[in-house]
Design an enzyme around this catalytic site. Structure first.
Site, mmCIF file in Angstrom:
data_model
loop_
_atom_site.group_PDB
_atom_site.id
_atom_site.type_symbol
_atom_site.label_atom_id
_atom_site.label_comp_id
_atom_site.label_asym_id
_atom_site.label_seq_id
_atom_site.Cartn_x
_atom_site.Cartn_y
_atom_site.Cartn_z
ATOM 1 N NE ARG A 154 -3.519 -2.276 2.783
ATOM 2 C CZ ARG A 154 -3.202 -3.430 3.356
ATOM 3 N NH1 ARG A 154 -1.991 -3.597 3.878
ATOM 4 N NH2 ARG A 154 -4.076 -4.412 3.428
ATOM 5 C CE LYS A 178 -6.227 -0.850 4.810
ATOM 6 N NZ LYS A 178 -7.541 -1.093 4.170
ATOM 7 C CG HIS A 256 -5.323 0.785 -4.542
ATOM 8 N ND1 HIS A 256 -4.686 0.595 -3.332
ATOM 9 C CD2 HIS A 256 -6.365 -0.086 -4.544
ATOM 10 C CE1 HIS A 256 -5.324 -0.323 -2.630
ATOM 11 N NE2 HIS A 256 -6.338 -0.764 -3.344
ATOM 12 N NE ARG A 259 -3.062 -3.240 -1.834
ATOM 13 C CZ ARG A 259 -2.579 -4.054 -0.900
ATOM 14 N NH1 ARG A 259 -1.276 -4.221 -0.794
ATOM 15 N NH2 ARG A 259 -3.384 -4.698 -0.074
ATOM 16 C CG HIS A 282 -6.097 -8.624 0.753
ATOM 17 N ND1 HIS A 282 -6.313 -9.011 -0.551
ATOM 18 C CD2 HIS A 282 -5.935 -7.281 0.708
ATOM 19 C CE1 HIS A 282 -6.272 -7.962 -1.348
ATOM 20 N NE2 HIS A 282 -6.048 -6.899 -0.601
ATOM 21 C CE1 TYR A 291 -6.124 -7.389 -7.932
ATOM 22 C CE2 TYR A 291 -6.362 -8.305 -5.738
ATOM 23 C CZ TYR A 291 -6.071 -7.246 -6.565
ATOM 24 O OH TYR A 291 -5.730 -6.035 -6.006
#
Length: 314
Positions: A154, A178, A256, A259, A282, A291
């Protein structure tokens, strides 16, 4: 409008708890704060507070958001913030019930992510190597782009990388994502080369700044700004500049989309979803499943190109 003091206190206490207990990212807390302030203003207009709101009030707020044309994903995020606030309030004894617990949200649409082709990424990398006026900027830009595409980080993770994590020609980088979760991401040879070259120049720049009285920076991409490192906004503008220089449509290029390109190109070349989930950081595999359209296309091509019945038709 000015929020009633009690509701403002609820929001502040909730956000403080998010920061202390869950190590929620600053951007996440800011988003929760904005969403809850909007909900609080809605309640205040109807004479209600967080303490007196009913399930029907939460539903009415969501209907209002829908009528205002708010995106489905935004409505889902706002309900999530409200649910978390009331879960916190229940656990802390601020309320004896949770008025949002049984309310179902609009869900999230799984739209295909915008991405870039391998050729377009190559154009961006080429622009990074040649586009800036100074050699130092070219080396920094090349390192930024190589790391972003090689790791799928990110942008907030990229710009705030500590230089200590990148010394010694590492094969892997430790990235803090995160919620403070850490993960290891491998570095391709071209990214390692760009990193090693940039660190030499970066250290010279940092030493020169120290000689003038500045403190040594702990970041790989230092800046004189408040944060001490290159900002997300500056990198966003930089990548647009590289798109123009590289002949790629700026509308297609954001941090992004790089990414997404990382994940899409890995999957197209045989990587499995679980590995990509780990590399992207994730928490849930369902986030990575967006994806699978790439996998579907690859399987379709395999059938059309190699199945004997298709060959017989031709």
């Amino acid at each position: 409008m000015t929020l009633p003091r009690a509701m403002a206190r609820w929001i502040d206490t909730f956000l403080d708890a998010q920061a202390a207990e869950l190590d929620a990212a600053e951007n996440t807390r800011l988003a929760y704060g904005r969403d809850l302030i909007d909900f609080a203003e809605f309640l205040a207009d109807t004479g209600k507070t967080f303490e007196t709101a009913l399930p029907s009030d939460v539903e009415a707020y969501l209907i209002k958001c829908d009528a205002a044309g708010m995106a489905q994903s935004t409505r889902a995020r706002r309900l999530s913030a409200i649910k978390q606030l009331y879960r916190f309030a229940y656990e802390e004894g601020l309320r004896e019930d949770n008025p949002a617990i049984q309310i179902k949200g609009p869900g999230r649409q799984k739209t295909l992510p915008k991405t870039l082709s391998v050729d377009e990424v190559d154009c961006l990398l080429g622009a990074a190597q040649t586009g800036a006026r100074s050699r130092d900027d070219r080396l920094r830009n090349t390192c930024l782009m190589e790391l972003l595409y090689a790791t799928g980080m990110r942008v907030s993770e990229l710009v705030s990388l500590p230089v200590s994590a990148t010394r010694g020609d590492p094969r892997m980088l430790l990235v803090k994502g995160k919620g403070g979760k850490e993960r290891m991401v491998p570095l391709a040879p071209s990214a390692r080369s760009a990193l090693a070259t940039w660190i030499v120049t970066r250290d010279k720049i940092d030493k020169a700044a120290q000689d003038k009285g500045a403190a040594l920076s702990k970041f790989l991409f230092p800046s004189r700004g408040k944060l001490g490192h290159l900002t997300r906004h500056r990198f966003y503008m930089l990548i647009k500049e590289l798109a123009v220089a590289g002949g790629v449509s700026p509308d297609k290029v954001t941090p992004h989309t790089l990414r997404h390109a990382f994940a899409t190109h890995l999957l197209a070349n045989g990587a499995d979803l679980r590995s990509i989930q780990t590399l992207l950081g994730h928490a849930d595999i369902s986030t990575t499943e967006i994806y699978t359209h790439v996998l579907d296309e690859r399987l379709k091509e395999l059938v059309l190109e190699h199945h004997p019945l298709v060959k017989n038709v031709n």
